[in-house]
Design a protein around this motif. Structure first.
Motif, short mmCIF file in Angstrom:
data_model
loop_
_atom_site.label_atom_id
_atom_site.label_comp_id
_atom_site.label_asym_id
_atom_site.label_seq_id
_atom_site.Cartn_x
_atom_site.Cartn_y
_atom_site.Cartn_z
N ASP A 44 0.66 -1.12 0.39
CA ASP A 44 -0.10 -0.42 0.10
C ASP A 44 0.78 1.27 0.28
O ASP A 44 2.25 1.19 0.62
CB ASP A 44 -0.84 -0.02 1.47
N ASP A 45 0.27 2.81 -0.85
CA ASP A 45 0.85 3.84 -0.65
C ASP A 45 1.94 4.43 -1.30
O ASP A 45 2.10 5.16 -1.31
CB ASP A 45 0.66 4.41 0.95
N HIS A 69 -5.25 2.91 -5.13
CA HIS A 69 -4.89 3.61 -3.71
C HIS A 69 -5.69 4.60 -3.65
O HIS A 69 -5.51 5.24 -2.70
CB HIS A 69 -3.78 3.25 -2.96
N HIS A 119 -5.76 10.10 -0.57
CA HIS A 119 -6.11 9.33 0.36
C HIS A 119 -6.58 9.27 2.37
O HIS A 119 -5.66 10.11 2.73
CB HIS A 119 -4.42 9.10 0.66
#
Ligand SMILES: [Zn+2]
Length: 253
Positions: free
Chosen positions: A103-104, A157, A161
């Motif tokens: 993730d990220d 994603h 965010h």
């Protein structure tokens, strides 16, 4: 087109399959075992890192040992696309499948995760945040393109965010569409798998994903079993900093 052997294996795997022309469909949904591992950092956290950050960081040596142990235990990596096709009954999974997600879009995805995966003929799914790309300690678009070229799967994603459930439908659509378009522009293929920021989503989020053609989406809740009805709320297995390879594999069974 499935070979006859693959077709029979599919039958034995539990789904009632109907042969329709050249394609094979699952007549009823199947529950499939496929742990989706959730990684964040695969690098050594700075000395100033707090407990939360340390919990999210698997140091490179441990990451390599985890991959080796997964392989020794017979796990084979697949992409979210393959898992999706298997949920529809259009593909078969290995006996012990797993998806590795990151993730990220941290810098270590390219510098550490990707080479470790390539060295073991494994594949990973990287969920990038549009507004993070090019920021310090994050991936650049050049990195994302290179990872895609090397066979890694790129997922979305979001753009900002943020907690999507606090946005209106329009705002969610704007965020997700902007992020998806940016990925498509850079890697020449529209993302088909989504990762909810903080694992949070509501009916609008899921509706938008369906409208945009997303096949799968992952959360932060724990699960190793999936069904096609749940393909936009797939649970994962959180890999914590300091988790031994043996402890990790125990979580998968
Ligand atoms: Zn995130």
């Amino acid at each position: 087109m499935l070979s006859r052997r693959e077709f029979l294996r599919g039958m034995l795997a539990g789904g009632t399959l109907l042969l329709a022309g050249e394609r094979v469909f699952a007549a009823s949904g199947r529950t499939l075992y496929c742990p989706i591992l959730m990684y964040h950092y695969v690098s050594t956290p700075p000395n100033t890192a707090n407990a939360t950050l340390r919990d999210l960081a698997v140091v490179p040596e441990l990451f390599a040992a985890q991959l080796d142990h997964l392989a020794e235990q017979g796990y084979q990596t697949v992409t979210m696309t393959t898992l999706y096709r298997a949920l529809l009954g259009e593909a078969l999974l290995p006996a012990k499948p797993c998806v590795l997600t990151f993730d990220d879009g941290h810098w270590d995805a390219m510098a550490i995760a990707t080479p470790n995966l390539l060295a073991r003929e494994m594949v990973g799914t990287f969920y990038v945040v549009k507004n993070f790309i090019g920021a310090p300690d994050k991936l650049s678009w050049g990195h994302v393109q290179e990872m895609a070229r090397l066979g890694m799967e790129i997922g979305c994603h979001s753009a900002a965010h943020v907690n999507l459930t606090q946005l209106t439908y329009r705002q969610q659509l704007d965020d997700i569409a902007r992020a998806s378009d940016a990925i498509a522009e850079h890697i020449d293929s529209y993302p088909r798998t989504f990762c909810y920021p903080f694992g949070l989503h509501n009916r609008s989020t899921r509706r938008i994903l369906r409208q945009l053609g997303y096949q799968t989406a992952v959360t932060t809740s724990h699960s190793t079993l999936h069904h096609r009805e749940n393909r936009l709320v797939l649970g994962r297995v959180r890999v914590r900093g300091g988790m031994s390879p043996e402890a990790l594999v125990r979580l998968l069974t």
